[in-house]
Design a protein around this motif. Structure first.
Motif, PDB file in Angstrom:
ATOM      1  N   ILE A  23      -2.910  -3.108  11.238  1.00 28.82           N
ATOM      2  CA  ILE A  23      -1.756  -2.891  10.366  1.00 28.82           C
ATOM      3  C   ILE A  23      -1.869  -3.814   9.153  1.00 28.82           C
ATOM      4  O   ILE A  23      -2.555  -4.821   9.176  1.00 28.82           O
ATOM      5  N   PHE A  24      -1.176  -3.430   8.092  1.00 30.49           N
ATOM      6  CA  PHE A  24      -1.243  -4.184   6.843  1.00 30.49           C
ATOM      7  C   PHE A  24      -0.426  -5.472   6.944  1.00 30.49           C
ATOM      8  O   PHE A  24       0.533  -5.550   7.706  1.00 30.49           O
ATOM      9  N   ASN A  25      -0.820  -6.481   6.163  1.00 35.08           N
ATOM     10  CA  ASN A  25      -0.095  -7.758   6.202  1.00 35.08           C
ATOM     11  C   ASN A  25       0.168  -8.268   4.789  1.00 35.08           C
ATOM     12  O   ASN A  25      -0.259  -7.680   3.815  1.00 35.08           O
ATOM     13  N   ARG A  26       0.874  -9.385   4.720  1.00 36.05           N
ATOM     14  CA  ARG A  26       1.289  -9.953   3.432  1.00 36.05           C
ATOM     15  C   ARG A  26       0.349 -11.031   2.918  1.00 36.05           C
ATOM     16  O   ARG A  26       0.693 -11.757   2.007  1.00 36.05           O
ATOM     17  N   GLU A  27      -0.829 -11.143   3.481  1.00 35.25           N
ATOM     18  CA  GLU A  27      -1.775 -12.147   2.980  1.00 35.25           C
ATOM     19  C   GLU A  27      -2.033 -11.934   1.499  1.00 35.25           C
ATOM     20  O   GLU A  27      -2.042 -10.814   1.020  1.00 35.25           O
ATOM     21  N   TYR A  28      -2.268 -13.017   0.801  1.00 35.75           N
ATOM     22  CA  TYR A  28      -2.596 -12.984  -0.623  1.00 35.75           C
ATOM     23  C   TYR A  28      -1.479 -12.368  -1.465  1.00 35.75           C
ATOM     24  O   TYR A  28      -1.727 -11.822  -2.516  1.00 35.75           O
ATOM     25  N   SER A  29      -0.231 -12.466  -1.013  1.00 34.25           N
ATOM     26  CA  SER A  29       0.871 -11.818  -1.714  1.00 34.25           C
ATOM     27  C   SER A  29       1.150 -12.420  -3.092  1.00 34.25           C
ATOM     28  O   SER A  29       1.842 -11.811  -3.896  1.00 34.25           O
ATOM     29  N   ASP A  30       0.577 -13.603  -3.381  1.00 32.65           N
ATOM     30  CA  ASP A  30       0.779 -14.190  -4.713  1.00 32.65           C
ATOM     31  C   ASP A  30      -0.112 -13.520  -5.768  1.00 32.65           C
ATOM     32  O   ASP A  30       0.127 -13.648  -6.961  1.00 32.65           O
ATOM     33  N   ASN A  31      -1.130 -12.778  -5.336  1.00 30.49           N
ATOM     34  CA  ASN A  31      -2.004 -12.045  -6.252  1.00 30.49           C
ATOM     35  C   ASN A  31      -2.067 -10.597  -5.784  1.00 30.49           C
ATOM     36  O   ASN A  31      -2.786 -10.278  -4.829  1.00 30.49           O
ATOM     37  N   PRO A  32      -1.327  -9.696  -6.422  1.00 29.48           N
ATOM     38  CA  PRO A  32      -1.239  -8.324  -5.920  1.00 29.48           C
ATOM     39  C   PRO A  32      -2.569  -7.577  -5.885  1.00 29.48           C
ATOM     40  O   PRO A  32      -2.809  -6.794  -4.967  1.00 29.48           O
ATOM     41  N   THR A  33      -3.443  -7.830  -6.844  1.00 30.02           N
ATOM     42  CA  THR A  33      -4.730  -7.131  -6.833  1.00 30.02           C
ATOM     43  C   THR A  33      -5.562  -7.552  -5.632  1.00 30.02           C
ATOM     44  O   THR A  33      -6.111  -6.707  -4.911  1.00 30.02           O
ATOM     45  N   ILE A  34      -5.644  -8.850  -5.394  1.00 34.67           N
ATOM     46  CA  ILE A  34      -6.412  -9.344  -4.249  1.00 34.67           C
ATOM     47  C   ILE A  34      -5.767  -8.886  -2.944  1.00 34.67           C
ATOM     48  O   ILE A  34      -6.458  -8.471  -2.004  1.00 34.67           O
ATOM     49  N   SER A  35      -4.445  -8.921  -2.863  1.00 36.28           N
ATOM     50  CA  SER A  35      -3.745  -8.457  -1.662  1.00 36.28           C
ATOM     51  C   SER A  35      -4.081  -6.997  -1.369  1.00 36.28           C
ATOM     52  O   SER A  35      -4.397  -6.628  -0.235  1.00 36.28           O
ATOM     53  N   ALA A  36      -4.038  -6.156  -2.392  1.00 33.43           N
ATOM     54  CA  ALA A  36      -4.357  -4.741  -2.214  1.00 33.43           C
ATOM     55  C   ALA A  36      -5.814  -4.573  -1.792  1.00 33.43           C
ATOM     56  O   ALA A  36      -6.122  -3.802  -0.871  1.00 33.43           O
ATOM     57  N   PRO A  49       3.052  -4.589   2.233  1.00 30.44           N
ATOM     58  CA  PRO A  49       3.170  -3.677   3.369  1.00 30.44           C
ATOM     59  C   PRO A  49       4.577  -3.071   3.400  1.00 30.44           C
ATOM     60  O   PRO A  49       5.543  -3.697   2.939  1.00 30.44           O
ATOM     61  N   VAL A  50       4.671  -1.868   3.907  1.00 29.68           N
ATOM     62  CA  VAL A  50       5.951  -1.178   4.060  1.00 29.68           C
ATOM     63  C   VAL A  50       6.093  -0.803   5.526  1.00 29.68           C
ATOM     64  O   VAL A  50       5.093  -0.542   6.206  1.00 29.68           O
ATOM     65  N   SER A  51       7.317  -0.756   6.014  1.00 28.11           N
ATOM     66  CA  SER A  51       7.603  -0.377   7.395  1.00 28.11           C
ATOM     67  C   SER A  51       6.832  -1.279   8.366  1.00 28.11           C
ATOM     68  O   SER A  51       6.128  -0.813   9.260  1.00 28.11           O
ATOM     69  N   ASP A  52       6.994  -2.575   8.176  1.00 21.33           N
ATOM     70  CA  ASP A  52       6.381  -3.602   9.030  1.00 21.33           C
ATOM     71  C   ASP A  52       4.865  -3.508   9.102  1.00 21.33           C
ATOM     72  O   ASP A  52       4.264  -3.891  10.099  1.00 21.33           O
ATOM     73  N   GLY A  53       4.230  -2.977   8.061  1.00 27.38           N
ATOM     74  CA  GLY A  53       2.779  -2.923   8.021  1.00 27.38           C
ATOM     75  C   GLY A  53       2.182  -1.586   8.397  1.00 27.38           C
ATOM     76  O   GLY A  53       0.958  -1.433   8.407  1.00 27.38           O
ATOM     77  N   ALA A  54       3.007  -0.588   8.684  1.00 25.96           N
ATOM     78  CA  ALA A  54       2.492   0.746   9.020  1.00 25.96           C
ATOM     79  C   ALA A  54       1.946   1.457   7.777  1.00 25.96           C
ATOM     80  O   ALA A  54       1.111   2.352   7.883  1.00 25.96           O
ATOM     81  N   ASP A  76      -1.693   5.085   4.160  1.00 26.92           N
ATOM     82  CA  ASP A  76      -1.477   4.893   5.594  1.00 26.92           C
ATOM     83  C   ASP A  76      -2.599   4.005   6.134  1.00 26.92           C
ATOM     84  O   ASP A  76      -3.467   3.550   5.380  1.00 26.92           O
ATOM     85  N   LEU A  77      -2.593   3.759   7.436  1.00 27.95           N
ATOM     86  CA  LEU A  77      -3.580   2.863   8.038  1.00 27.95           C
ATOM     87  C   LEU A  77      -5.021   3.339   7.866  1.00 27.95           C
ATOM     88  O   LEU A  77      -5.954   2.543   7.907  1.00 27.95           O
ATOM     89  N   PHE A  78      -5.202   4.639   7.686  1.00 29.75           N
ATOM     90  CA  PHE A  78      -6.543   5.189   7.533  1.00 29.75           C
ATOM     91  C   PHE A  78      -7.028   5.130   6.083  1.00 29.75           C
ATOM     92  O   PHE A  78      -8.156   5.508   5.779  1.00 29.75           O
ATOM     93  N   GLY A  79      -6.161   4.677   5.167  1.00 34.19           N
ATOM     94  CA  GLY A  79      -6.508   4.609   3.757  1.00 34.19           C
ATOM     95  C   GLY A  79      -6.182   5.875   2.999  1.00 34.19           C
ATOM     96  O   GLY A  79      -6.499   6.006   1.817  1.00 34.19           O
ATOM     97  N   THR A  80      -5.518   6.799   3.650  1.00 31.76           N
ATOM     98  CA  THR A  80      -5.131   8.054   3.015  1.00 31.76           C
ATOM     99  C   THR A  80      -3.951   7.812   2.084  1.00 31.76           C
ATOM    100  O   THR A  80      -2.979   7.156   2.470  1.00 31.76           O
ATOM    101  N   VAL A  81      -4.044   8.334   0.879  1.00 31.36           N
ATOM    102  CA  VAL A  81      -2.934   8.229  -0.071  1.00 31.36           C
ATOM    103  C   VAL A  81      -1.870   9.237   0.362  1.00 31.36           C
ATOM    104  O   VAL A  81      -2.144  10.429   0.475  1.00 31.36           O
ATOM    105  N   ILE A  82      -0.657   8.752   0.602  1.00 27.58           N
ATOM    106  CA  ILE A  82       0.407   9.663   1.051  1.00 27.58           C
ATOM    107  C   ILE A  82       1.513   9.825   0.005  1.00 27.58           C
ATOM    108  O   ILE A  82       2.349  10.712   0.141  1.00 27.58           O
TER     109      ILE A  82
END
Length: 158
Positions: free
Chosen positions: A16-29, A57-62, A87-93
């Motif tokens: 699941i996705f997390n908030r690591e690197y949240s101070d730099n949005p590009t690196i976080s993404a 992350p949205v919906s607790d990392g889902a 989503d978790l698979f990298g699909t753009v929704i």
């Protein structure tokens, strides 16, 4: 009842996705989507003239949401803002077309949440996981066929 993110926390699924690197949005993404999609790789961002303004992350990392600003026209004189969700698979929704981008980050964010409030998160993952099972079963059968062609019989179990 368990949250969707808790249900999706399983070794058979991507992390699941997390908030690591949240101070730099590009690196976080890039860290969160690494190995899942090429959407936020430096070369892709450069090609599209995109800049990531927020990544969370949205919906607790889902799901993972970015807000980006992109060139709306080839002259690079006009920029638009939009949310893009994976989503978790990298699909753009969620991904508004260039002609449907917004004039600022706040409007893009508001439009995303209006859409997300109506989005069937569980239904999305039910479909995505069932499609993954179908694909993996086909791959397993193809591998069993190859193995049989090589002279070894192996049962495929599903």
């Amino acid at each position: 009842m368990k949250s969707l993110a808790n249900i999706l926390t399983h070794e058979a699924l991507p992390k699941i996705f997390n908030r690591e690197y949240s101070d730099n949005p590009t690196i976080s993404a890039q860290k969160n989507l690494e190995g899942r999609t090429h959407y936020v790789e430096p070369s892709t961002l450069k090609w599209h003239g995109a800049r990531i303004l927020s990544a969370l992350p949205v919906s607790d990392g889902a799901f993972f949401k970015i807000i980006e600003t992109v060139n709306v026209e080839y002259t690079n004189k006009k920029r638009g803002y939009r949310a893009v969700v994976f989503d978790l698979f990298g699909t753009v929704i969620y991904h508004p077309k260039l002609e449907d981008t917004f004039t600022n980050k706040e409007k893009a964010e508001k439009a995303f949440y209006a859409w997300f409030d109506q989005f069937d998160e569980i239904g999305h993952y039910q479909y995505a996981i069932s499609q993954t099972i179908t694909r993996l079963n086909k791959e397993a059968q193809s591998l069993a066929d190859i193995l049989q062609s090589l002279g070894k019989k192996e049962e495929v179990t599903a």
